[in-house]
Design an enzyme around this catalytic site. Structure first.
Site, PDB file in Angstrom:
ATOM      1  N   ARG A 101     -12.849   9.654  -4.509  1.00 34.89           N
ATOM      2  CA  ARG A 101     -11.634   9.118  -4.501  1.00 34.89           C
ATOM      3  C   ARG A 101     -11.224   9.320  -6.062  1.00 34.89           C
ATOM      4  O   ARG A 101     -11.962   8.715  -6.684  1.00 34.89           O
ATOM      5  CB  ARG A 101     -11.617   7.764  -4.186  1.00 34.89           C
ATOM      6  CG  ARG A 101     -10.330   6.846  -4.544  1.00 34.89           C
ATOM      7  CD  ARG A 101     -10.284   5.562  -3.744  1.00 34.89           C
ATOM      8  NE  ARG A 101     -10.205   5.499  -2.438  1.00 34.89           N
ATOM      9  CZ  ARG A 101      -9.684   4.686  -1.883  1.00 34.89           C
ATOM     10  NH1 ARG A 101      -9.620   3.312  -2.432  1.00 34.89           N
ATOM     11  NH2 ARG A 101      -9.428   4.822  -0.476  1.00 34.89           N
ATOM     12  N   HIS A 128      -4.533  11.353   1.774  1.00 30.60           N
ATOM     13  CA  HIS A 128      -5.547  10.277   2.174  1.00 30.60           C
ATOM     14  C   HIS A 128      -5.913  10.862   3.908  1.00 30.60           C
ATOM     15  O   HIS A 128      -5.767  10.065   4.690  1.00 30.60           O
ATOM     16  CB  HIS A 128      -5.079   8.825   2.417  1.00 30.60           C
ATOM     17  CG  HIS A 128      -6.055   7.736   2.353  1.00 30.60           C
ATOM     18  ND1 HIS A 128      -7.521   8.038   2.347  1.00 30.60           N
ATOM     19  CD2 HIS A 128      -6.127   6.442   2.493  1.00 30.60           C
ATOM     20  CE1 HIS A 128      -8.151   7.094   2.356  1.00 30.60           C
ATOM     21  NE2 HIS A 128      -7.176   6.212   2.404  1.00 30.60           N
ATOM     22  N   GLN A 131      -8.037   8.444   6.335  1.00 28.68           N
ATOM     23  CA  GLN A 131      -7.273   7.676   6.860  1.00 28.68           C
ATOM     24  C   GLN A 131      -6.436   7.942   7.920  1.00 28.68           C
ATOM     25  O   GLN A 131      -6.127   7.250   9.169  1.00 28.68           O
ATOM     26  CB  GLN A 131      -6.125   7.230   5.571  1.00 28.68           C
ATOM     27  CG  GLN A 131      -5.336   5.813   6.336  1.00 28.68           C
ATOM     28  CD  GLN A 131      -5.945   4.723   6.449  1.00 28.68           C
ATOM     29  OE1 GLN A 131      -6.874   4.272   5.586  1.00 28.68           O
ATOM     30  NE2 GLN A 131      -5.826   4.110   7.720  1.00 28.68           N
ATOM     31  N   ASP A 219       3.118   1.204   4.289  1.00 29.06           N
ATOM     32  CA  ASP A 219       2.030   0.875   3.224  1.00 29.06           C
ATOM     33  C   ASP A 219       2.677   0.209   2.067  1.00 29.06           C
ATOM     34  O   ASP A 219       4.026   0.255   1.913  1.00 29.06           O
ATOM     35  CB  ASP A 219       1.597   2.368   2.783  1.00 29.06           C
ATOM     36  CG  ASP A 219       0.257   2.209   1.936  1.00 29.06           C
ATOM     37  OD1 ASP A 219      -0.431   1.142   1.878  1.00 29.06           O
ATOM     38  OD2 ASP A 219      -0.147   3.407   1.331  1.00 29.06           O
ATOM     39  N   CYS A 258      -2.314   1.163   6.747  1.00 31.60           N
ATOM     40  CA  CYS A 258      -3.810   1.671   6.243  1.00 31.60           C
ATOM     41  C   CYS A 258      -4.496   0.458   5.582  1.00 31.60           C
ATOM     42  O   CYS A 258      -5.795   0.684   5.612  1.00 31.60           O
ATOM     43  CB  CYS A 258      -3.631   2.649   5.478  1.00 31.60           C
ATOM     44  SG  CYS A 258      -2.796   2.480   3.716  1.00 31.60           S
ATOM     45  N   ARG A 286     -11.620   3.748  10.973  1.00 35.20           N
ATOM     46  CA  ARG A 286     -12.019   4.579   9.699  1.00 35.20           C
ATOM     47  C   ARG A 286     -13.618   4.975   9.811  1.00 35.20           C
ATOM     48  O   ARG A 286     -14.204   6.012   9.463  1.00 35.20           O
ATOM     49  CB  ARG A 286     -11.859   3.630   8.394  1.00 35.20           C
ATOM     50  CG  ARG A 286     -10.535   3.695   7.835  1.00 35.20           C
ATOM     51  CD  ARG A 286      -9.947   4.779   7.534  1.00 35.20           C
ATOM     52  NE  ARG A 286     -10.459   5.568   6.386  1.00 35.20           N
ATOM     53  CZ  ARG A 286     -10.248   5.124   5.204  1.00 35.20           C
ATOM     54  NH1 ARG A 286      -9.325   4.325   4.713  1.00 35.20           N
ATOM     55  NH2 ARG A 286     -11.086   5.774   4.168  1.00 35.20           N
TER      56      ARG A 286
HETATM   57  N1  NVA Z   1      -1.212   3.918  -0.841  1.00 37.01           N
HETATM   58  C1  NVA Z   1      -2.017   3.346  -1.062  1.00 37.01           C
HETATM   59  C2  NVA Z   1      -3.297   3.380  -0.187  1.00 37.01           C
HETATM   60  C3  NVA Z   1      -4.636   2.442  -0.491  1.00 37.01           C
HETATM   61  C4  NVA Z   1      -5.463   2.777   0.731  1.00 37.01           C
HETATM   62  C5  NVA Z   1      -2.775   3.426  -2.652  1.00 37.01           C
HETATM   63  O1  NVA Z   1      -2.783   4.885  -2.882  1.00 37.01           O
HETATM   64  O2  NVA Z   1      -3.044   2.478  -3.523  1.00 37.01           O
HETATM   65  N1   CP Z   2      -7.058   2.118   3.622  1.00 35.63           N
HETATM   66  C1   CP Z   2      -8.186   2.284   2.401  1.00 35.63           C
HETATM   67  O1   CP Z   2      -8.247   3.498   2.137  1.00 35.63           O
HETATM   68  O2   CP Z   2      -8.528   1.281   1.923  1.00 35.63           O
HETATM   69  P1   CP Z   2      -9.333   1.251   0.535  1.00 35.63           P
HETATM   70  O3   CP Z   2      -8.595   1.433  -0.626  1.00 35.63           O
HETATM   71  O4   CP Z   2     -10.062  -0.291   0.750  1.00 35.63           O
HETATM   72  O5   CP Z   2     -10.425   1.937   0.827  1.00 35.63           O
END
Ligand code: NVA
Ligand code: CP
Length: 299
Positions: A101, A128, A131, A219, A258, A286
């Site tokens: 990540r 992502h 997801q 989101d 998500c 997930r």
């Molecule tokens: N769009 C959000 C998704 C988190 C799972 C982010 O990147 O923070």
């Molecule tokens: N939806 C998702 O990826 O959540 P986290 O940031 O908690 O991993």
């Protein structure tokens, strides 16, 4: 040696592979025994926080008989400037797969280029894919095949929205995107989508985007690494998914997010916690979707 099976982005994989991964996920959820990953280790490398991704990979890998270890910028030499390329080379000598990540897509690509084991995208600023595998699985679990259906995205055109665009082409459904013009996904991705097929339609009016929608998705307005601000809040306020907006979609439309959610911002509690919401199944999936990804990568 065969090239590692990376899971980097939906558009980099062929449709048959994506469907194979989903079929595995559904079968495992329904009790089919997955191939054992005993003796395999997955490294989880986080440059940003996570609840779902971290725990679902840990629990999923353990259920498959394997192990995980977790590292962050701060507790590894990445935080002191060791390159991603060198980290990839070293981790590949210890572990059997790497989930990463990170912020920039180029970091993910650098990890994949220099790793000799599979690399899985655990979220970047632009995508992502884990997801979206769970999201497509969740839609199909509740409403049958997603091909030919309509999904409406309402809110910020962020990394998850961008991955819905990729999914619409790979899984053959219509995607209505309602985002302010200044918060659209990258033009290069929209151009790619236009070239690949006419699945994505842009809307300024969220009500219009939701007409005929089988699924409504949103989101956070403030993704990790993006600064919070009143101006953005104001800009996105008309895109809040609330009861009035949901009435524009089909009566049987489901709502997905998500998570993590911000009740009162991108979605009201009445929708997130209401009867159309399937967000907890989505979060659970997930785990199953990633078991599908792991067994595909490590087969
Ligand atoms: N769009 C959000 C998704 C988190 C799972 C982010 O990147 O923070
Ligand atoms: N939806 C998702 O990826 O959540 P986290 O940031 O908690 O991993």
């Amino acid at each position: 040696m065969n090239a590692p099976r990376h899971f980097l982005d939906l558009r980099k994989l062929d449709r048959a592979t994506l469907r194979d991964v989903l079929d595995r996920a559904v079968a495992y959820k329904n009790g089919k025994k997955a191939p054992s990953l005993k003796g395999k280790t997955l490294a989880l490398v986080f440059e940003k926080p996570s609840t779902r991704t971290r725990i679902s990979f840990q629990v999923g890998m353990r259920a498959l008989g394997g192990e995980t270890l977790s590292l962050t910028q701060d507790d590894s030499q990445l935080g002191r400037g060791e390159t991603i390329a060198d980290t990839a080379r070293v981790l590949s000598r210890y572990v059997d797969a790497i989930m990463f990540r990170t912020s920039k897509e180029k970091n993910l690509l650098e990890m994949a280029e220099h790793a000799s084991v599979p690399v899985i995208n655990g979220l970047t600023d632009t995508s992502h894919p884990c997801q979206l595998m769970a999201d497509v699985m969740t839609f199909e679990e509740h409403r049958g095949p997603i091909a030919g259906r309509t999904v409406a995205w309402c809110g910020d055109g962020n990394n998850v929205a961008a991955t819905w665009i990729q999914a619409s082409l790979q899984f053959d459904f219509a995607l209505h995107l309602a985002c302010p013009a200044s918060r659209l996904p990258a033009k290069a991705l929209l151009d790619w989508a236009n070239q690949e097929g006419e699945r994505v339609t842009l809307f300024e009016d969220p009500q219009a985007a939701l007409v005929d929608a089988d699924c409504v998705v949103t989101d956070t307005w403030f993704s990790m690494g993006h600064s919070d601000g009143e101006a953005v809040r104001k800009l996105l306020a008309p895109y809040q998914v609330n009861d009035i907006l949901m009435k524009a979609a089909k009566a049987e439309a489901i709502f997905m997010h998500c998570l993590p959610a911000h009740r009162g911002e991108e979605v009201t509690p009445s929708v997130l916690d209401g009867p159309q919401s399937v967000v907890w199944d989505e979060a659970e999936n997930r785990l199953h979707a990633q078991k599908g990804i792991l067994t595909w990568c490590l087969a």
